[in-house]
Design an enzyme around this catalytic site. Structure first.
Site, short mmCIF file in Angstrom:
data_model
loop_
_atom_site.label_atom_id
_atom_site.label_comp_id
_atom_site.label_asym_id
_atom_site.label_seq_id
_atom_site.Cartn_x
_atom_site.Cartn_y
_atom_site.Cartn_z
N GLN A 83 0.84 -1.20 0.00
CA GLN A 83 0.00 0.00 0.00
C GLN A 83 0.87 1.24 0.00
O GLN A 83 0.38 2.35 -0.16
CB GLN A 83 -0.87 0.02 1.26
CG GLN A 83 -1.86 -1.11 1.35
CD GLN A 83 -2.48 -1.16 2.74
OE1 GLN A 83 -3.49 -0.51 3.01
NE2 GLN A 83 -1.88 -1.92 3.64
N VAL A 85 3.50 4.13 -0.94
CA VAL A 85 3.75 4.88 -2.17
C VAL A 85 5.21 5.34 -2.24
O VAL A 85 5.58 6.11 -3.12
CB VAL A 85 2.79 6.10 -2.28
CG1 VAL A 85 1.34 5.64 -2.35
CG2 VAL A 85 2.98 7.06 -1.09
N HIS A 101 -1.56 1.42 -4.09
CA HIS A 101 -2.00 2.82 -3.95
C HIS A 101 -1.12 3.78 -4.74
O HIS A 101 -1.10 4.98 -4.45
CB HIS A 101 -2.02 3.23 -2.47
CG HIS A 101 -3.13 2.59 -1.69
ND1 HIS A 101 -3.10 2.45 -0.32
CD2 HIS A 101 -4.31 2.02 -2.09
CE1 HIS A 101 -4.21 1.84 0.09
NE2 HIS A 101 -4.96 1.57 -0.97
N CYS A 129 0.99 19.46 -17.21
CA CYS A 129 1.27 18.38 -18.16
C CYS A 129 1.94 18.97 -19.42
O CYS A 129 1.41 19.91 -20.02
CB CYS A 129 -0.03 17.68 -18.51
SG CYS A 129 0.15 16.38 -19.74
N GLY A 169 2.77 -4.39 9.02
CA GLY A 169 2.78 -2.94 9.25
C GLY A 169 1.62 -2.19 8.65
O GLY A 169 1.80 -1.07 8.18
N ASN A 195 3.19 -6.72 13.38
CA ASN A 195 2.80 -5.35 13.71
C ASN A 195 3.22 -5.05 15.15
O ASN A 195 3.26 -5.95 15.98
CB ASN A 195 1.28 -5.17 13.56
CG ASN A 195 0.87 -3.73 13.36
OD1 ASN A 195 1.13 -2.87 14.19
ND2 ASN A 195 0.23 -3.44 12.22
N GLU A 197 1.41 -3.26 17.06
CA GLU A 197 0.16 -3.15 17.83
C GLU A 197 -0.84 -4.17 17.31
O GLU A 197 -0.68 -4.68 16.21
CB GLU A 197 -0.49 -1.77 17.60
CG GLU A 197 0.42 -0.58 17.76
CD GLU A 197 0.63 -0.23 19.21
OE1 GLU A 197 -0.25 -0.56 20.03
OE2 GLU A 197 1.70 0.34 19.52
#
Ligand code: BJW
Length: 226
Positions: A83, A85, A101, A129, A169, A195, A197
């Site tokens: 996920q 970027v 993502h 652009c 994560g 993780n 948590e």
């Protein structure tokens, strides 16, 4: 395998939802990560992304990213869906990474939707652009936007067809990414979470490995190698 912001935390990239340090401790997501926010105030959104781009360019991959490169060599087949970027998996040497993502370092034309080169002449002072002159935007997926088609298809197929699903994560609250682990579980895969948590996925996970991924993933690799 699905990675989220937590794997880059030890590189110094802020996560999104961690209470003190997360990117959204100071901002509301709907104020920044939506197409509506960009249309309303592109300058503000660009400032936030330029700041994050600089941050990402200045950090280095960590032991967690490196362990995943080695893990790919140690198992018969591994699909890495991220996920994130920040491009850190790719910089470490992971191949075939599915960017669910998008990637913060690429520009996309807000009108044509294509990956774009910047015009050297900007009327607005914002990146435009080179082909059509419309505003560029970061090539990331904002709330309410679809996941890039090839990424959604490839990730969905891999999740539904894996033996083991590693979730690393991520808070597992943003869909459709969070649904990948659910799909893997429905297909009978073993779900392992790494993780610091407990998360929304924890009740579904077969194994929850608590701690920083930069420590846990090298240990997991070592255990696998016996
Ligand atoms: C560590 C650690 C260490 C810390 N080691 N661990 C179904 C149900 C409910 C809602 C929805 C639904 N389907 C869709 C929605 C709406 C929405 C959504 O999910 N909202 C929820 C918040 C409720 N989803 C969407 O809008 C998606 N689009 C969509 O569904 O389109 C449908 C559509 C159909 C047809 C036409 C059009 C549209 C798009 C979602 C896009 C998400 N984009 C962002 C921003 C990307 C750009 C940018 O970077 O600026 O992606 S949001 C943000 O969250 C970012 C992340 O990739 C994503 C996930 O965050 P992540 O990775 O989980 O990070 P954190 O911070 O939350 O968690 C970090 C974790 O790491 C924590 O658990 C820590 O404990 C842990 N950690 N240090 C290990 N060292």
């Amino acid at each position: 395998m699905l990675t989220g912001a937590g794997i880059s935390a030890e590189s110094g990239v802020p996560t999104f939802r961690d209470a003190q340090t997360g990117l959204w401790a100071k901002f509301r997501p709907e104020d920044l990560a939506t197409p509506e926010a960009f249309n309303r105030d592109p300058k503000r959104i660009w400032e936030w992304y330029e700041w994050r781009r600089e941050l990402v360019r200045g950090v280095e991959p960590n032991a967690g990213h490196r362990a995943l490169v080695e893990l790919a060599n140690a198992v018969p087949r591994l699909t890495l869906v991220t996920q994130n970027v920040d491009g850190l998996h790719q910089r470490t040497g992971s191949t075939g990474v599915i960017e669910y993502h998008g990637n913060i370092l690429r520009d996309r034309c807000s009108a044509e939707g294509t990956i774009a080169r910047r015009s050297s002449l900007s009327i607005t002072g914002l990146p435009e652009c080179a082909r059509c002159g419309e505003l560029l935007r970061p090539d990331v997926v904002w709330f309410g936007e679809s996941i890039p088609r090839h990424a959604a298809l490839e990730a969905g197929a891999a999740a539904a067809d894996c033996d083991v699903f590693l979730s690393i994560g991520t808070a597992s609250v943003v869909y459709p990414a969070a649904g990948l682990a659910e799909s893997a579980q429905r297909s009978g895969a073993t779900i392992i979470e790494v993780n610091t948590e407990s998360t929304a996925l924890t009740p579904l996970a077969d194994f929850s490995l608590r701690g920083p991924s930069g420590e846990i993933l090298p240990q997991l690799l070592q255990a696998l190698r016996g």
